[in-house]
Design an enzyme around this catalytic site. Structure first.
Site, mmCIF file in Angstrom:
data_model
loop_
_atom_site.group_PDB
_atom_site.id
_atom_site.type_symbol
_atom_site.label_atom_id
_atom_site.label_comp_id
_atom_site.label_asym_id
_atom_site.label_seq_id
_atom_site.Cartn_x
_atom_site.Cartn_y
_atom_site.Cartn_z
ATOM 1 N N ASP A 1 43.936 34.837 43.475
ATOM 2 C CA ASP A 1 44.293 34.911 44.886
ATOM 3 C C ASP A 1 45.802 34.758 44.972
ATOM 4 O O ASP A 1 46.384 33.906 44.285
ATOM 5 C CB ASP A 1 43.606 33.794 45.678
ATOM 6 C CG ASP A 1 43.744 34.036 47.166
ATOM 7 O OD1 ASP A 1 42.791 34.544 47.779
ATOM 8 O OD2 ASP A 1 44.829 33.748 47.711
ATOM 9 N N ARG B 1 43.929 41.280 45.268
ATOM 10 C CA ARG B 1 42.637 41.965 45.088
ATOM 11 C C ARG B 1 42.763 43.151 44.135
ATOM 12 O O ARG B 1 43.463 44.114 44.406
ATOM 13 C CB ARG B 1 42.048 42.373 46.439
ATOM 14 C CG ARG B 1 42.809 43.424 47.199
ATOM 15 C CD ARG B 1 42.266 43.579 48.619
ATOM 16 N NE ARG B 1 42.594 42.418 49.431
ATOM 17 C CZ ARG B 1 42.839 42.444 50.737
ATOM 18 N NH1 ARG B 1 42.740 43.571 51.404
ATOM 19 N NH2 ARG B 1 43.161 41.352 51.398
ATOM 20 N N ARG C 1 49.682 36.031 57.071
ATOM 21 C CA ARG C 1 49.811 37.505 57.058
ATOM 22 C C ARG C 1 49.443 38.068 58.422
ATOM 23 O O ARG C 1 48.445 37.645 59.004
ATOM 24 C CB ARG C 1 48.895 38.117 55.994
ATOM 25 C CG ARG C 1 49.364 37.765 54.611
ATOM 26 C CD ARG C 1 48.645 38.515 53.512
ATOM 27 N NE ARG C 1 49.355 38.215 52.280
ATOM 28 C CZ ARG C 1 48.772 37.988 51.106
ATOM 29 N NH1 ARG C 1 47.457 38.081 50.989
ATOM 30 N NH2 ARG C 1 49.497 37.712 50.049
ATOM 31 N N ASP D 1 34.918 30.694 49.788
ATOM 32 C CA ASP D 1 35.647 30.429 51.036
ATOM 33 C C ASP D 1 35.938 31.690 51.857
ATOM 34 O O ASP D 1 36.216 31.606 53.044
ATOM 35 C CB ASP D 1 36.971 29.709 50.726
ATOM 36 C CG ASP D 1 37.809 30.447 49.673
ATOM 37 O OD1 ASP D 1 37.393 31.535 49.228
ATOM 38 O OD2 ASP D 1 38.877 29.934 49.280
ATOM 39 N N HIS D 2 35.851 32.850 51.236
ATOM 40 C CA HIS D 2 36.210 34.082 51.956
ATOM 41 C C HIS D 2 35.004 34.724 52.641
ATOM 42 O O HIS D 2 35.011 34.968 53.841
ATOM 43 C CB HIS D 2 36.817 35.106 50.987
ATOM 44 C CG HIS D 2 38.237 34.837 50.618
ATOM 45 N ND1 HIS D 2 38.638 33.732 49.912
ATOM 46 C CD2 HIS D 2 39.364 35.551 50.852
ATOM 47 C CE1 HIS D 2 39.947 33.774 49.727
ATOM 48 N NE2 HIS D 2 40.415 34.874 50.295
ATOM 49 N N SER E 1 47.991 40.890 48.777
ATOM 50 C CA SER E 1 46.952 40.148 48.070
ATOM 51 C C SER E 1 46.879 40.488 46.588
ATOM 52 O O SER E 1 47.517 41.421 46.106
ATOM 53 C CB SER E 1 45.596 40.434 48.715
ATOM 54 O OG SER E 1 45.046 41.594 48.154
HETATM 55 C C1 MIC Z 1 44.289 37.523 51.268
HETATM 56 O O1 MIC Z 1 44.792 36.580 51.851
HETATM 57 O O2 MIC Z 1 44.649 38.711 51.433
HETATM 58 C C2 MIC Z 1 43.164 37.255 50.276
HETATM 59 C C3 MIC Z 1 41.928 37.776 50.884
HETATM 60 O O3 MIC Z 1 43.028 35.871 50.089
HETATM 61 C C4 MIC Z 1 43.525 37.943 48.958
HETATM 62 C C5 MIC Z 1 42.452 37.931 47.958
HETATM 63 C C6 MIC Z 1 41.368 38.951 48.214
HETATM 64 O O4 MIC Z 1 41.653 40.044 48.701
HETATM 65 O O5 MIC Z 1 40.212 38.625 47.942
HETATM 66 C C7 MIC Z 1 44.784 37.390 48.296
HETATM 67 O O6 MIC Z 1 45.634 36.862 48.976
HETATM 68 O O7 MIC Z 1 44.955 37.549 47.082
HETATM 69 FE FE1 SF4 Z 2 42.014 32.817 52.661
HETATM 70 FE FE2 SF4 Z 2 43.860 34.543 51.809
HETATM 71 FE FE3 SF4 Z 2 43.794 33.741 54.357
HETATM 72 FE FE4 SF4 Z 2 44.509 32.054 52.496
HETATM 73 S S1 SF4 Z 2 45.587 33.916 53.073
HETATM 74 S S2 SF4 Z 2 43.115 31.636 54.179
HETATM 75 S S3 SF4 Z 2 43.215 32.639 50.795
HETATM 76 S S4 SF4 Z 2 42.237 34.958 53.297
#
Ligand code: MIC
Ligand code: SF4
Length: 641
Positions: free
Chosen positions: A119, A535, A379, A64-65, A533
């Site tokens: 995640d 990550r 975010r 999905d990313h 996140s």
């Molecule tokens: C995000 O919203 O920052 C992400 C991308 O979903 C991350 C995961 C990632 O960095 O792959 C998260 O929220 O954990």
């Molecule tokens: Fe995707 Fe993270 Fe954004 Fe949710 S917050 S839509 S998991 S990138």
């Protein structure tokens, strides 16, 4: 003793430890989820465990990313993930099937169970009454191998909801109100458990908006009871058998109680560049807006998109403003296609994207220079949209739709209330985009493209080090600051040497070169270091650049665990020491291993001043063993040999 719902689920799954807030406990994990940007690492790590099949009740791999395929990298990673899922007994949700959290809520979540996901917004499934926790990929890999998940026993905050939402106020405003009160670090070490008469007025997707964005409080998780509303939702998803009643025992005691009168909640907006920078929407009236984005795992449900369509009906998006809509799942997309809401959105001028994270993680749709973007996301960290000087405002779908029509912030009370949207009794269920694993995957070939590089390892913790302070940072540094995402960097998630070049690149483009030149290095920071996140690249890549320790006033939960997993010391410093240290300082430390073995502070000398300093830490015995070994992968390898 009567327990909260959180305590009940934890005690049902407890493998080790005392359920005292702050004490390390271990719990059994029933389900896992991964997404593609963290999933490749998680499955590479799972593969090092040499198991033939996952040992969970259910594991799902979502894509999905990284859905923008501007080169071979993401496509290769998707192929790896699909083949690894078949090989190791994992369900595979194909690209285009939706955002992991939305699809998991619809198709897999089970009240009363535990879910660990790579995640941070895994807590979304708390809207169904699950204990759902975000973690680094390595912790999820271990859970897939049947190992328990270690965490500090959270304090349980009871959020009592009374009344019902009125007018333009929505579930998004409930969590924005909590962020306004408590800040982005207000939830660290806590689970937010919702209770009270207001709960039954909220649908499951609304509850999921609230539990989703509990991640922005820094919370370990957030959870709603599972009641008749939950049952109705699961029934509509053809999954009634998954339902069970889940609620706190009568007379359960919360560590803290917060009262929220839903009837008093007003429409709110989080202003740039933090989700807790919250004001009433009225304060922004007249501010011109270049872009509106509806979607993300926070607000992309059927109800959210139907609300937007109902507001846009027979109108046109303002000429100044670009409206982008990304449905949360293929189910949502198909249902709005069938019921006409999609046609309404298109007619109004919406640019409709595939169901995925998209603009939320900077995968396209970056706003213009200095632009203003209003998003229903969770975010709004500086630069996350892909435009360094854009200002991102977070709000509800209803307010976002009004803004899209007006081209500027408006006072919602000037408009008729949004039309009520009733959820259907039956959703369109079609799971053909979810591929179940074969009974026996041992014959499946795992396909690895050239983008997939081995995970670097680090040596055991040295006896001592002369480490340079590479960077001194303020409070609330996010993992987006440490390891930026976006369309350019995300394709390198499976290639640590390549992605390491981007560590702190938005704050200091020279960082990677300096870190390599001066290795080993340390980073100095304020409170809540590593928020945001899950990550693990925000630990793995600095590790690859030779970062030995982070000296901070406090740490965010997931990032702290990731640092330990990759052998980086999370050390605690006082405000005085923070003030005293400067970029370029060299810290001379001896007897580091002995200190960690004895659980005593590390002493170091600051070369510039000759001053002796004390670096403390708060590590469990298990965590101390991990950092001594240079990380958890070394421990796993040692156990295997
Ligand atoms: C995000 O919203 O920052 C992400 C991308 O979903 C991350 C995961 C990632 O960095 O792959 C998260 O929220 O954990
Ligand atoms: Fe995707 Fe993270 Fe954004 Fe949710 S917050 S839509 S998991 S990138």
């Amino acid at each position: 003793m009567p327990g909260t719902l959180t305590e009940r689920i934890i005690s049902d799954h407890l493998v080790a430890g005392e359920m005292q807030p702050g004490e390390e406990i271990a719990i059994r994990i029933d389900q896992t989820l991964t997404q593609d940007a963290t999933g490749t690492m998680a499955y590479l790590q799972f593969e090092t465990l040499r198991l033939d099949r996952v040992r969970t009740e259910l594991s799902v791999s979502y894509v999905d990313h990284n859905t923008l395929q501007t080169g071979f990298e993401n496509a290769d990673d998707h192929r790896y993930l699909q083949s690894a899922a078949a090989r190791y007994g994992v369900h595979f949700s194909r690209p285009g099937n939706g955002i992991c959290h939305q699809v998991h809520l619809e198709r897999f979540g089970v009240p009363g169970k535990t879910l660990l996901g790579s995640d941070s917004h895994t807590s979304t499934a708390g809207g169904l009454g699950m204990l759902a926790i975000g973690a680094g990929g390595l912790d999820v890999a271990a859970a897939m191998a049947g190992e328990p998940f270690h965490l500090d026993m959270p304090a349980v905050v009871g959020v009592r909801l009374d009344g019902r939402l009125t007018g333009w106020a929505s579930a998004k405003d409930v969590i924005l109100e909590l962020l306004r009160r408590l800040s982005v670090k207000g939830g660290v070490g806590k689970v937010f458990e919702y209770f009270g008469p207001g709960v039954s007025t909220l649908s499951v997707p609304e509850r999921a908006t609230i539990t989703n964005m509990g991640a922005e409080l820094g919370a370990t998780s957030s959870i709603f009871p599972s009641d008749h509303v939950t049952r109705h939702f699961l029934l509509a998803q053809h999954r009634e058998e998954a339902w069970s009643e889940q609620e706190a025992d009568e007379g359960a005691k919360y560590d803290e109680v917060i009262h929220l009168d839903l009837g008093a909640i007003r429409p709110l907006v989080a202003m740039p560049h933090m989700p807790d920078n919250v004001v009433p929407v009225g304060e922004l009236v007249g501010l011109p807006v270049d872009q509106v984005c509806v979607g993300s795992c926070t607000n992309s449900s059927l109800k959210d998109l139907m609300t937007v369509a109902a507001i846009l009906r027979d109108n046109t998006v303002h000429p100044r403003t670009s409206l982008v809509v990304s449905p949360g799942s293929r189910q949502v997309e198909e249902m709005i296609a069938r019921n006409g809401a999609l046609a309404t959105l298109l007619a109004a001028g919406a640019r409709v994207l595939e169901p995925a994270c998209g603009p939320c993680i900077g995968m396209g749709q970056s706003p213009p220079s200095g632009g203003t973007s209003v998003r229903t996301f969770n975010r709004n960290f500086a630069g996350r949209s892909g435009t360094a000087d854009a200002g991102i405002y977070l709000t509800s779908p209803g307010i976002a739709a009004l803004v899209a029509l007006a081209g500027e912030f408006v006072d919602p009370s000037q408009f008729l209330e949004p039309p009520p949207i009733d959820l259907p009794d039956v959703f369109d269920v079609d799971d053909r985009m979810i591929i179940p694993p074969p009974e026996d995957g041992t014959g499946v070939e795992v396909l690895r493209g050239p983008n997939i590089r081995p995970i670097p390892l680090r040596d055991a913790l040295p006896e001592g080090f002369d480490a340079t302070v590479l960077l001194k940072l303020p409070d609330n540094i996010t993992t987006d600051d440490i390891m930026p995402a976006g369309a350019k960097v995300l394709p390198l998630r499976s290639n640590i040497p390549a992605i390491s070049e981007f560590v702190f690149s938005a704050i200091d483009p020279e960082f990677a070169a300096r870190a390599r030149e001066h290795a080993p290095g340390v980073i100095v920071a304020g409170e809540n270091y590593g928020q945001g996140s899950s990550r693990e690249h925000a630990a793995l890549a600095p590790m690859h650049l030779g970062v030995q320790a982070v000296l901070a006033a406090s740490f965010a939960r997931i990032h702290r665990a990731n640092l330990v997993n990759f052998g980086i010391l999370p050390l605690l410093i006082t405000p005085e020491l923070y003030e005293a240290l400067e970029q370029g300082d060299v810290l001379h430390a001896e007897g580091v291993r002995k200190a960690i073995e004895a659980n005593e502070p590390i002493t170091a000398t600051v070369e510039r001043t000759g001053e002796e300093i004390e670096l403390s830490y708060d590590l469990s015995e298990r965590e101390r063993e991990t950092v001594l070994a240079g990380g958890r992968l070394n421990q796993i390898r040692a156990r295997r040999s």
